[in-house]
Design an enzyme around this catalytic site. Structure first.
Site, mmCIF file in Angstrom:
data_model
loop_
_atom_site.group_PDB
_atom_site.id
_atom_site.type_symbol
_atom_site.label_atom_id
_atom_site.label_comp_id
_atom_site.label_asym_id
_atom_site.label_seq_id
_atom_site.Cartn_x
_atom_site.Cartn_y
_atom_site.Cartn_z
ATOM 1 N N ARG A 78 7.376 -0.844 5.266
ATOM 2 C CA ARG A 78 6.318 -0.827 4.235
ATOM 3 C C ARG A 78 4.989 -1.211 4.855
ATOM 4 O O ARG A 78 4.953 -1.782 5.935
ATOM 5 C CB ARG A 78 6.664 -1.874 3.153
ATOM 6 N N ASP A 131 1.523 16.033 15.342
ATOM 7 C CA ASP A 131 2.024 15.946 13.961
ATOM 8 C C ASP A 131 0.872 15.849 12.963
ATOM 9 O O ASP A 131 0.920 15.073 12.032
ATOM 10 C CB ASP A 131 2.927 14.696 13.862
ATOM 11 N N LEU A 150 0.839 -1.209 0.000
ATOM 12 C CA LEU A 150 0.000 0.000 0.000
ATOM 13 C C LEU A 150 0.869 1.253 0.000
ATOM 14 O O LEU A 150 0.391 2.348 -0.233
ATOM 15 C CB LEU A 150 -0.908 -0.005 1.229
ATOM 16 N N GLY A 151 2.158 1.061 0.278
ATOM 17 C CA GLY A 151 3.044 2.230 0.294
ATOM 18 C C GLY A 151 4.274 1.944 1.133
ATOM 19 O O GLY A 151 4.293 0.988 1.892
ATOM 20 N N LYS A 152 5.308 2.794 0.940
ATOM 21 C CA LYS A 152 6.480 2.563 1.773
ATOM 22 C C LYS A 152 6.893 3.856 2.449
ATOM 23 O O LYS A 152 6.620 4.949 1.959
ATOM 24 C CB LYS A 152 7.643 1.936 0.995
ATOM 25 N N GLY A 153 7.468 3.687 3.644
ATOM 26 C CA GLY A 153 7.900 4.850 4.408
ATOM 27 C C GLY A 153 9.385 4.709 4.695
ATOM 28 O O GLY A 153 10.040 3.821 4.156
ATOM 29 N N LYS A 154 9.905 5.564 5.537
ATOM 30 C CA LYS A 154 11.339 5.609 5.815
ATOM 31 C C LYS A 154 11.794 4.293 6.469
ATOM 32 O O LYS A 154 12.853 3.770 6.159
ATOM 33 C CB LYS A 154 11.614 6.783 6.760
ATOM 34 N N PHE A 155 10.968 3.741 7.359
ATOM 35 C CA PHE A 155 11.441 2.592 8.156
ATOM 36 C C PHE A 155 10.719 1.298 7.852
ATOM 37 O O PHE A 155 10.825 0.335 8.590
ATOM 38 C CB PHE A 155 11.297 2.920 9.657
HETATM 39 CL CL1 LIG Z 1 6.558 2.550 7.647
HETATM 40 C C1 LIG Z 1 5.422 3.336 6.592
HETATM 41 C C2 LIG Z 1 5.132 2.747 5.369
HETATM 42 C C3 LIG Z 1 4.246 3.387 4.496
HETATM 43 C C4 LIG Z 1 3.668 4.602 4.856
HETATM 44 C C5 LIG Z 1 2.739 5.315 3.919
HETATM 45 N N1 LIG Z 1 1.315 4.831 3.968
HETATM 46 C C6 LIG Z 1 0.737 4.894 5.296
HETATM 47 C C7 LIG Z 1 -0.760 4.542 5.226
HETATM 48 N N2 LIG Z 1 -0.943 3.196 4.659
HETATM 49 C C8 LIG Z 1 -2.273 2.708 4.850
HETATM 50 C C9 LIG Z 1 -2.706 2.314 6.118
HETATM 51 BR BR1 LIG Z 1 -1.512 2.377 7.572
HETATM 52 C C10 LIG Z 1 -3.998 1.869 6.326
HETATM 53 N N3 LIG Z 1 -4.893 1.816 5.314
HETATM 54 C C11 LIG Z 1 -4.508 2.184 4.082
HETATM 55 N N4 LIG Z 1 -5.206 2.214 2.920
HETATM 56 C C12 LIG Z 1 -4.364 2.651 1.976
HETATM 57 C C13 LIG Z 1 -4.735 2.803 0.592
HETATM 58 C C14 LIG Z 1 -6.032 2.445 0.170
HETATM 59 C C15 LIG Z 1 -6.390 2.559 -1.181
HETATM 60 C C16 LIG Z 1 -5.476 3.046 -2.106
HETATM 61 C C17 LIG Z 1 -5.855 3.145 -3.562
HETATM 62 N N5 LIG Z 1 -6.219 4.499 -3.960
HETATM 63 C C18 LIG Z 1 -7.333 5.031 -3.146
HETATM 64 C C19 LIG Z 1 -7.767 6.379 -3.688
HETATM 65 O O1 LIG Z 1 -8.117 6.291 -5.070
HETATM 66 C C20 LIG Z 1 -7.012 5.848 -5.862
HETATM 67 C C21 LIG Z 1 -6.562 4.477 -5.402
HETATM 68 C C22 LIG Z 1 -4.187 3.430 -1.683
HETATM 69 C C23 LIG Z 1 -3.822 3.303 -0.327
HETATM 70 N N6 LIG Z 1 -3.137 2.911 2.480
HETATM 71 C C24 LIG Z 1 -3.214 2.633 3.805
HETATM 72 C C25 LIG Z 1 -0.328 3.081 3.354
HETATM 73 C C26 LIG Z 1 1.166 3.486 3.410
HETATM 74 C C27 LIG Z 1 3.932 5.178 6.098
HETATM 75 C C28 LIG Z 1 4.819 4.536 6.973
#
Ligand SMILES: Clc1ccc(CN2CCN(c3c(Br)cnc4[nH]c(-c5ccc(CN6CCOCC6)cc5)nc34)CC2)cc1
Length: 251
Positions: free
Chosen positions: A28, A138, A21-26
């Site tokens: 995923r 924050d 769903l995404g990656k952060g500094k420390f």
């Molecule tokens: Cl260590 C670290 C790693 C990654 C991150 C950045 N994000 C923090 C939030 N993350 C999510 C969390 Br926690 C909980 N529920 C989520 N749901 C989503 C999510 C849900 C749906 C989508 C798809 N998009 C939704 C909007 O329309 C276009 C398609 C993209 C991401 N990301 C998260 C995803 C990653 C922060 C810290």
């Protein structure tokens, strides 16, 4: 016997791991599903060696301790956590519509009615947090997620603390949301309280309505402008919203 909730023991094998769903500094975050129940969640995977190198063990421990005990519709749930030799796993609520800042980027800025709904939800989450003497410290669009029904979910409690806190905030990440008492060197030592979150709520309101943060500038200029409260609100912002931004930020 009173039915006590049995504390669940979590381990990686009980989850099917989905797309990242995404990656952060420390670490995923992955979409995940508990095999037995089919429950969908977000699994945040942090690497112990990077946490030790980044000296953020205390922050991660605080994020787990604080967020595990919070129950509010506009605060992302932390259901549990576990670890193996190399990694720490946080089992988080899955927010179906992703990160708020992407929605704000796409929309450029939100109409008044939508900004009002969003700020009301954040204010409700803050009232709950402050009632439990937790300061988030924050609040910015990057730390807010959107649930399946469009509701906001405050997340990332890595910077939150129990009030009042005299702990200095090592400056990292954006200064845009910090209030004067946290950027002004001579006022930095005084312990601050929940009011720091109210200042950030005003900055958030401004950014929802205008599409950029009120003090966005070079880091030095941002610090000066925050300390002086040097903010101009464009004319397309309604007088009621202008009034509320000024009131919340001056509290
Ligand atoms: Cl260590 C670290 C790693 C990654 C991150 C950045 N994000 C923090 C939030 N993350 C999510 C969390 Br926690 C909980 N529920 C989520 N749901 C989503 C999510 C849900 C749906 C989508 C798809 N998009 C939704 C909007 O329309 C276009 C398609 C993209 C991401 N990301 C998260 C995803 C990653 C922060 C810290």
């Amino acid at each position: 016997l009173i039915k006590q909730p049995v504390p669940k023991i979590f381990h990686l094998g009980m989850f099917e791991i989905g797309r990242p769903l995404g990656k952060g500094k420390f670490g995923r975050v992955y979409l995940a599903r508990e095999r037995e129940t089919g429950f969908v969640c977000a699994l945040k995977v942090l690497h112990k060696d990077e946490i030790q190198q980044g000296k953020i063990e205390k922050q991660v421990a605080r994020e787990i301790e604080i967020q595990s005990n919070l129950r509010h519709p506009n605060i992302l749930r932390l259901y549990g956590h576990f670890h193996d030799r190399k990694r720490i796993f946080l089992i988080l609520e899955y927010a179906g519509k992703g990160e708020l800042y992407k929605h704000l980027q796409k929309a450029d800025r939100f109409p008044g009615w939508k900004a009002a709904q969003y700020i009301a939800q954040m204010a409700s989450a803050l009232r709950y947090l402050h009632h439990k003497h937790v300061i988030h410290r924050d609040i910015k669009p990057e730390d807010i997620l959107v649930g399946l029904h469009g509701e906001l979910k405050m997340s990332d409690f890595g910077w939150s603390v129990h009030a009042p806190s005299g702990r200095r905030l090592t400056k990292c990440g954006t200064l845009d949301y910090l209030p004067p008492e946290m950027v002004d060197p001579k006022r930095c030592e005084k312990p601050y309280d929940e009011k720091v979150d109210l200042w950030s709520l005003g900055v958030l309101m401004y950014e929802f309505l205008v599409g950029q943060a009120p003090f966005e500038d070079t880091p030095v200029m941002t610090q000066r402008r925050i300390a002086k409260g040097d903010m101009t609100i464009p004319s397309f912002v309604s007088s009621e919203a202008k009034d509320l931004i000024r009131k919340v930020s001056s509290s």
